[in-house]
Scaffold this motif. Structure first.
Motif, PDB file in Angstrom:
ATOM      1  N   ASN A  49       0.813  -1.221   0.000  1.00  0.00           N
ATOM      2  CA  ASN A  49       0.000   0.000   0.000  1.00  0.00           C
ATOM      3  C   ASN A  49       0.842   1.265   0.000  1.00  0.00           C
ATOM      4  O   ASN A  49       0.495   2.234  -0.672  1.00  0.00           O
ATOM      5  N   ALA A  50       1.962   1.278   0.722  1.00  0.00           N
ATOM      6  CA  ALA A  50       2.817   2.471   0.756  1.00  0.00           C
ATOM      7  C   ALA A  50       3.326   2.814  -0.644  1.00  0.00           C
ATOM      8  O   ALA A  50       3.390   3.987  -1.023  1.00  0.00           O
ATOM      9  N   ALA A  51       3.672   1.816  -1.444  1.00  0.00           N
ATOM     10  CA  ALA A  51       4.169   2.043  -2.805  1.00  0.00           C
ATOM     11  C   ALA A  51       3.056   2.570  -3.709  1.00  0.00           C
ATOM     12  O   ALA A  51       3.318   3.325  -4.649  1.00  0.00           O
ATOM     13  N   GLU A  52       1.822   2.177  -3.437  1.00  0.00           N
ATOM     14  CA  GLU A  52       0.697   2.583  -4.278  1.00  0.00           C
ATOM     15  C   GLU A  52       0.325   4.053  -4.085  1.00  0.00           C
ATOM     16  O   GLU A  52      -0.422   4.608  -4.872  1.00  0.00           O
ATOM     17  N   GLN A  53       0.854   4.687  -3.058  1.00  0.00           N
ATOM     18  CA  GLN A  53       0.549   6.099  -2.786  1.00  0.00           C
ATOM     19  C   GLN A  53       1.367   7.050  -3.651  1.00  0.00           C
ATOM     20  O   GLN A  53       1.079   8.235  -3.706  1.00  0.00           O
ATOM     21  N   LYS A  54       2.420   6.519  -4.317  1.00  0.00           N
ATOM     22  CA  LYS A  54       3.302   7.361  -5.135  1.00  0.00           C
ATOM     23  C   LYS A  54       3.234   6.908  -6.592  1.00  0.00           C
ATOM     24  O   LYS A  54       3.425   5.727  -6.878  1.00  0.00           O
ATOM     25  N   PRO A  55       3.001   7.834  -7.522  1.00  0.00           N
ATOM     26  CA  PRO A  55       2.873   7.455  -8.933  1.00  0.00           C
ATOM     27  C   PRO A  55       4.085   6.699  -9.491  1.00  0.00           C
ATOM     28  O   PRO A  55       3.920   5.809 -10.321  1.00  0.00           O
ATOM     29  N   ASP A  56       5.295   7.035  -9.026  1.00  0.00           N
ATOM     30  CA  ASP A  56       6.482   6.390  -9.592  1.00  0.00           C
ATOM     31  C   ASP A  56       6.701   4.970  -9.070  1.00  0.00           C
ATOM     32  O   ASP A  56       7.500   4.220  -9.647  1.00  0.00           O
ATOM     33  N   THR A  57       6.020   4.566  -7.993  1.00  0.00           N
ATOM     34  CA  THR A  57       6.177   3.198  -7.477  1.00  0.00           C
ATOM     35  C   THR A  57       4.881   2.393  -7.528  1.00  0.00           C
ATOM     36  O   THR A  57       4.885   1.201  -7.217  1.00  0.00           O
ATOM     37  N   ALA A  58       3.785   3.020  -7.908  1.00  0.00           N
ATOM     38  CA  ALA A  58       2.497   2.324  -7.984  1.00  0.00           C
ATOM     39  C   ALA A  58       2.542   1.258  -9.076  1.00  0.00           C
ATOM     40  O   ALA A  58       3.072   1.492 -10.166  1.00  0.00           O
ATOM     41  N   ARG A  59       1.994   0.087  -8.777  1.00  0.00           N
ATOM     42  CA  ARG A  59       2.004  -1.011  -9.743  1.00  0.00           C
ATOM     43  C   ARG A  59       0.595  -1.459 -10.151  1.00  0.00           C
ATOM     44  O   ARG A  59       0.414  -2.041 -11.207  1.00  0.00           O
ATOM     45  N   GLU A  65       1.822 -10.736   2.900  1.00  0.00           N
ATOM     46  CA  GLU A  65       3.011 -10.911   3.719  1.00  0.00           C
ATOM     47  C   GLU A  65       2.643 -10.857   5.202  1.00  0.00           C
ATOM     48  O   GLU A  65       3.195 -11.602   6.007  1.00  0.00           O
ATOM     49  N   SER A  66       1.709  -9.971   5.554  1.00  0.00           N
ATOM     50  CA  SER A  66       1.317  -9.816   6.954  1.00  0.00           C
ATOM     51  C   SER A  66      -0.105  -9.276   7.023  1.00  0.00           C
ATOM     52  O   SER A  66      -1.066 -10.019   7.081  1.00  0.00           O
ATOM     53  N   ASP A  67      -0.217  -7.962   6.989  1.00  0.00           N
ATOM     54  CA  ASP A  67      -1.516  -7.297   7.058  1.00  0.00           C
ATOM     55  C   ASP A  67      -1.547  -6.218   5.977  1.00  0.00           C
ATOM     56  O   ASP A  67      -0.820  -6.319   4.988  1.00  0.00           O
ATOM     57  N   PHE A  75       1.760  -7.728  -0.918  1.00  0.00           N
ATOM     58  CA  PHE A  75       0.684  -8.620  -1.336  1.00  0.00           C
ATOM     59  C   PHE A  75       0.669  -8.663  -2.855  1.00  0.00           C
ATOM     60  O   PHE A  75       1.265  -7.810  -3.512  1.00  0.00           O
ATOM     61  N   ASP A  76       0.008  -9.686  -3.399  1.00  0.00           N
ATOM     62  CA  ASP A  76      -0.164  -9.811  -4.848  1.00  0.00           C
ATOM     63  C   ASP A  76      -1.535  -9.277  -5.235  1.00  0.00           C
ATOM     64  O   ASP A  76      -2.495  -9.411  -4.474  1.00  0.00           O
ATOM     65  N   ALA A  78      -6.157 -13.404   3.631  1.00  0.00           N
ATOM     66  CA  ALA A  78      -5.881 -14.599   2.822  1.00  0.00           C
ATOM     67  C   ALA A  78      -6.143 -14.236   1.359  1.00  0.00           C
ATOM     68  O   ALA A  78      -5.209 -14.080   0.582  1.00  0.00           O
ATOM     69  N   THR A  79      -7.421 -14.098   1.000  1.00  0.00           N
ATOM     70  CA  THR A  79      -7.781 -13.554  -0.314  1.00  0.00           C
ATOM     71  C   THR A  79      -8.926 -12.568  -0.124  1.00  0.00           C
ATOM     72  O   THR A  79      -9.836 -12.797   0.668  1.00  0.00           O
ATOM     73  N   ASP A  80      -8.835 -11.456  -0.824  1.00  0.00           N
ATOM     74  CA  ASP A  80      -9.899 -10.458  -0.919  1.00  0.00           C
ATOM     75  C   ASP A  80     -10.063 -10.211  -2.412  1.00  0.00           C
ATOM     76  O   ASP A  80      -9.141 -10.484  -3.184  1.00  0.00           O
TER      77      ASP A  80
END
Length: 162
Positions: A22-32, A66-68, A73-74, A133-135
């Motif tokens: 989630n932290a990476a998704e907050q920045k356009p250059d690291t969002a996947r 990985e945790s919470d 996460f994938d 687990a899965t969402d």
């Protein structure tokens, strides 16, 4: 907000997959996630997935936590399938109890706002615990999404909704 409890049977999804946090998704250059969905639409991936279930919706599946919510996460963008589709990631959505948060409106804003409501719900209802687990997101139309969040104890939800 209207939150519903639903029991989901296990099913498989094939499609594109990325690993993120989630932290990476907050920045356009690291969002996947956004770029993965863009590729999904630009390359018409939905139509290229073999063994698709008849009348399958588009799914966004969150798995391999990985945790919470703070760990890796994938995310898989794809379709429900009867068998693995060669060349695409395959994920098994776990059966069990899920809370469903539904929204209508222009995408991706509508789904992003819905995730904000999901996080707020669990913050306001600590007795209801996510499984991690899965969402999954199910896109039932161009401006309609339902976000399914796996929970550990459906009785905790029943107590929170009274």
């Amino acid at each position: 907000m209207d939150v519903k409890l639903r029991e989901v049977l296990p099913f498989s999804v094939s499609g594109l997959q990325v690993r993120t946090l989630n932290a990476a998704e907050q920045k356009p250059d690291t969002a996947r996630i956004g770029p993965m969905w863009e590729r999904f639409f630009v390359e018409d991936i939905f139509d290229k997935i073999a063994h698709k279930q008849p009348e399958s919706f588009m799914y966004g599946v969150y798995s391999n936590y990985e945790s919470d919510a703070s760990g890796h996460f994938d995310v898989t963008a794809g379709a429900a399938v009867a068998a693995p589709s060669e060349g695409f990631a395959q994920i098994q959505v776990e059966g069990g109890d899920y809370l469903v948060f539904s929204a209508k409106g222009p995408m991706p804003d509508s789904v992003i706002q819905t995730w904000g409501l999901v996080w707020a719900y669990f913050e306001d209802n600590p007795q209801v615990c996510r499984k991690f687990a899965t969402d999954f997101e199910v896109y039932t139309g161009p401006e309609s999404v339902a976000v399914y969040i796996g929970i550990q104890d459906s009785a905790a939800f029943s107590r929170s909704s009274n």
